[in-house]
Design an enzyme around this catalytic site. Structure first.
Site, PDB file in Angstrom:
ATOM      1  N   ASP A 152      56.149  -2.380 -15.563  1.00  0.00           N
ATOM      2  CA  ASP A 152      55.309  -3.213 -16.433  1.00  0.00           C
ATOM      3  C   ASP A 152      55.789  -4.663 -16.563  1.00  0.00           C
ATOM      4  O   ASP A 152      55.073  -5.599 -16.224  1.00  0.00           O
ATOM      5  CB  ASP A 152      55.111  -2.550 -17.803  1.00  0.00           C
ATOM      6  CG  ASP A 152      56.397  -2.058 -18.455  1.00  0.00           C
ATOM      7  OD1 ASP A 152      57.509  -2.344 -17.941  1.00  0.00           O
ATOM      8  OD2 ASP A 152      56.312  -1.398 -19.518  1.00  0.00           O
TER       9      ASP A 152
ATOM     10  N   ASP B 285      68.519   5.750 -16.690  1.00  0.00           N
ATOM     11  CA  ASP B 285      67.622   6.329 -15.687  1.00  0.00           C
ATOM     12  C   ASP B 285      68.059   5.900 -14.300  1.00  0.00           C
ATOM     13  O   ASP B 285      68.470   4.753 -14.088  1.00  0.00           O
ATOM     14  CB  ASP B 285      66.183   5.841 -15.921  1.00  0.00           C
ATOM     15  CG  ASP B 285      65.615   6.372 -17.222  1.00  0.00           C
ATOM     16  OD1 ASP B 285      66.065   7.442 -17.680  1.00  0.00           O
ATOM     17  OD2 ASP B 285      64.717   5.716 -17.796  1.00  0.00           O
TER      18      ASP B 285
ATOM     19  N   ASP C  33      69.238   5.440 -22.987  1.00  0.00           N
ATOM     20  CA  ASP C  33      69.530   6.414 -21.935  1.00  0.00           C
ATOM     21  C   ASP C  33      69.635   5.686 -20.602  1.00  0.00           C
ATOM     22  O   ASP C  33      69.298   4.513 -20.493  1.00  0.00           O
ATOM     23  CB  ASP C  33      68.466   7.520 -21.879  1.00  0.00           C
ATOM     24  CG  ASP C  33      67.082   6.972 -22.083  1.00  0.00           C
ATOM     25  OD1 ASP C  33      66.836   5.828 -21.651  1.00  0.00           O
ATOM     26  OD2 ASP C  33      66.241   7.658 -22.680  1.00  0.00           O
TER      27      ASP C  33
HETATM   28  N1  CTP Z   1      57.811   1.835 -17.356  1.00  0.00           N
HETATM   29  C1  CTP Z   1      56.730   1.067 -16.966  1.00  0.00           C
HETATM   30  N2  CTP Z   1      55.535   1.199 -17.619  1.00  0.00           N
HETATM   31  C2  CTP Z   1      55.395   2.093 -18.625  1.00  0.00           C
HETATM   32  C3  CTP Z   1      56.463   2.885 -19.016  1.00  0.00           C
HETATM   33  C4  CTP Z   1      57.672   2.736 -18.371  1.00  0.00           C
HETATM   34  O1  CTP Z   1      56.865   0.256 -16.063  1.00  0.00           O
HETATM   35  N3  CTP Z   1      54.214   2.204 -19.230  1.00  0.00           N
HETATM   36  C5  CTP Z   1      59.098   1.672 -16.639  1.00  0.00           C
HETATM   37  C6  CTP Z   1      59.861   0.421 -17.047  1.00  0.00           C
HETATM   38  O2  CTP Z   1      60.617   0.013 -15.936  1.00  0.00           O
HETATM   39  C7  CTP Z   1      60.755   0.920 -18.158  1.00  0.00           C
HETATM   40  C8  CTP Z   1      61.130   2.304 -17.647  1.00  0.00           C
HETATM   41  O3  CTP Z   1      59.960   2.760 -16.955  1.00  0.00           O
HETATM   42  O4  CTP Z   1      61.882   0.117 -18.347  1.00  0.00           O
HETATM   43  C9  CTP Z   1      61.521   3.275 -18.739  1.00  0.00           C
HETATM   44  O5  CTP Z   1      60.482   3.407 -19.679  1.00  0.00           O
HETATM   45  P1  CTP Z   1      60.717   3.642 -21.238  1.00  0.00           P
HETATM   46  O6  CTP Z   1      61.758   4.680 -21.428  1.00  0.00           O
HETATM   47  O7  CTP Z   1      59.391   3.840 -21.874  1.00  0.00           O
HETATM   48  O8  CTP Z   1      61.196   2.231 -21.723  1.00  0.00           O
HETATM   49  P2  CTP Z   1      62.611   1.570 -21.766  1.00  0.00           P
HETATM   50  O9  CTP Z   1      62.480   0.285 -21.010  1.00  0.00           O
HETATM   51  O10 CTP Z   1      63.690   2.507 -21.341  1.00  0.00           O
HETATM   52  O11 CTP Z   1      62.723   1.168 -23.279  1.00  0.00           O
HETATM   53  P3  CTP Z   1      63.163   2.047 -24.514  1.00  0.00           P
HETATM   54  O12 CTP Z   1      64.422   1.385 -24.916  1.00  0.00           O
HETATM   55  O13 CTP Z   1      62.046   1.899 -25.511  1.00  0.00           O
HETATM   56  O14 CTP Z   1      63.305   3.455 -24.013  1.00  0.00           O
END
Ligand code: CTP
Length: 437
Positions: free
Chosen positions: A134, A62, A60
């Site tokens: 993170d 963001d 997705d």
């Molecule tokens: N994020 C973070 N710490 C977390 C969760 C999320 O810093 N515990 C931030 C990161 O920048 C991350 C973004 O929010 O890239 C989106 O989170 P998430 O959708 O959980 O991860 P994605 O990186 O988009 O990976 P995935 O492909 O698994 O959705």
């Protein structure tokens, strides 16, 4: 604790042509452009930027912006604000939502020095927003109008060097949010990256704190690992990091009992085979109960086969698959708050596997079982078992042939989407039944 300080260097601003507008979701592009047109900062951020740079298809898109939620809502008629403490804008388009968040900072440490983040609701600057994330590879901003990357944390170098690295002090970042332990493992496995040394040390040193995290987030990350296409690699890494020992000690016990099962050469081979089967299957369609059953089937199997109930801390009176499964799953209900209904469903699925694997060629079909609401999941689980073990192919084909799905409604729109997808998948699967696994 805010991880950004004024002493931090200016961000690297890197014009790039390696991300083209065609790769970006047109609605996410629209959102960012409109926000910018009205004088706000607006970037793509997180997983989508990381994945685009790695030539992977983002799940997705963001958007992050300097606009406050109320300002975002004014600009988009199709916008809904969600969340009580930290308000996020959901901008609705046909069949999708573009999540648009205001820059935020991390919350200060509480008075008694506890690092665990319980709230995450302070607006901040662009810089603070990058630093609160993170891993460096997850904190890149991409400005789709200027076509440039904005990198505060060295994420681009880590992407090139294929490293998962915490932003800031690893020991602090893990304690703030122990779910990051699982996230480090998930990203390293899925992207085939190494975990940078200090990050790996923090993962190992603080793994026992994992239970400070909210239980639903732990289950969510476990399921994401199982669905993400690198289930085997993730679980191997959790084992190596000593995380399994804390999170799923039943599995850890199963793995350490490999010598008893004569698996010196390939310890835990049964588990790895199931996880590989998940990675190669249409895993988006598998329910979390099926995925978790595929993991938990091994301790159950081992306990029943060896009758060594002490090894798994279960009552010697447990005899059947169902009883052993119940005993082995019980601690998960308190440890990771596995919902009771899900534990029951997993128990049913596990008990059903015994029946299905025992089915001989000429045995009558298990009609009563086939009428159960959970039978489609039992069949999915059996399918994984067949792929993992190479046994039971004929039985699977026979069950799939004779399993009568609910009649398709004539009018469209009245059938739940999940059911339609399930059907599509069954047809595809049948074709691939004879393929070598
Ligand atoms: N994020 C973070 N710490 C977390 C969760 C999320 O810093 N515990 C931030 C990161 O920048 C991350 C973004 O929010 O890239 C989106 O989170 P998430 O959708 O959980 O991860 P994605 O990186 O988009 O990976 P995935 O492909 O698994 O959705």
């Amino acid at each position: 604790m805010s991880h950004a300080s004024r002493a931090d260097p200016e961000p690297a601003v890197i014009p790039t042509r390696s991300i083209t507008p065609a790769q970006i979701d047109p609605d996410a592009l629209k959102v960012a452009r409109r926000l910018q047109r009205f004088g706000h900062l607006a970037y793509l951020v997180g997983g989508c930027v990381r994945d685009l740079l790695l030539r992977r298809t983002p799940k997705d898109f963001d958007v992050v912006t300097s606009a406050r939620p109320a300002e975002i809502r004014k600009l988009f008629r199709n916008c809904r604000l969600i969340g009580r403490r930290f308000r996020l804008a959901h901008i609705h388009f046909r069949g999708k939502i573009i999540e648009t968040a205001t820059f935020r900072a991390s919350t200060p440490v509480d008075e008694n020095g506890d690092l665990l983040i319980r709230e995450d609701n302070v607006y901040g600057s662009e810089r603070e927003d990058a630093y609160r994330r993170d891993f460096t590879i997850n904190a890149l901003f991409y400005d789709p109008v200027e076509r440039q990357l904005i990198d505060y944390v060295g994420g681009l170098v880590d992407l090139v060097e294929r490293k998962v690295r915490f932003i800031g002090m690893p020991s602090i970042r893990v304690q703030e949010d122990p779910v990051r332990i699982l996230r480090a493992i998930k990203f390293a496995s899925r992207l085939d990256f190494r975990i940078e040394r200090a990050t790996w040390k923090a993962v190992r040193d603080y793994r026992a704190q994992i239970h400070k995290a909210a239980a639903p987030r732990l289950i969510e990350e476990i399921v994401r690992m199982l669905r993400g296409g690198a289930a085997e690699a993730s679980f191997r890494l959790m084992w190596e990091a000593g995380v399994l020992e804390v999170l799923l000690p039943e599995l850890s016990r199963y793995l350490s009992r490999s010598p008893e099962r004569g698996e010196e050469r390939d310890p835990g081979s049964g588990l790895w085979a199931y996880l590989r089967a998940i990675d190669r299957s249409d895993r988006e369609m598998l329910t979390s109960a099926v995925l978790l059953s595929a993991v938990m089937v091994h301790p159950v199997w081992d306990a029943v086969a060896s009758q060594d109930f002490q090894a798994y801390d279960i009552r010697p009176s447990s005899r059947t698959w169902g009883e052993v499964a119940k005993e082995i799953l019980r601690p998960l209900i308190s440890r990771i708050r596995l919902p009771r209904w899900e534990a029951e469903r997993i128990q049913q699925l596990l008990a059903s596997q015994r029946r299905l694997f025992d089915l001989q060629r000429n045995n009558p079909l298990p009609k009563a079982l086939m009428r159960r609401a959970y039978f489609p999941e039992a069949l999915d689980m059996f399918d994984l078992g067949v792929r993992a073990t190479g046994k039971g192919r004929r039985t699977l084909a026979r069950l799939q042939r004779s399993y009568r799905k609910p009649a398709a409604p004539k009018a469209t729109g009245s059938e739940p989407a999940a059911l339609t997808r399930r059907r599509g998948r069954r047809r595809r699967r049948r074709k691939s039944d004879s393929a070598p696994h």
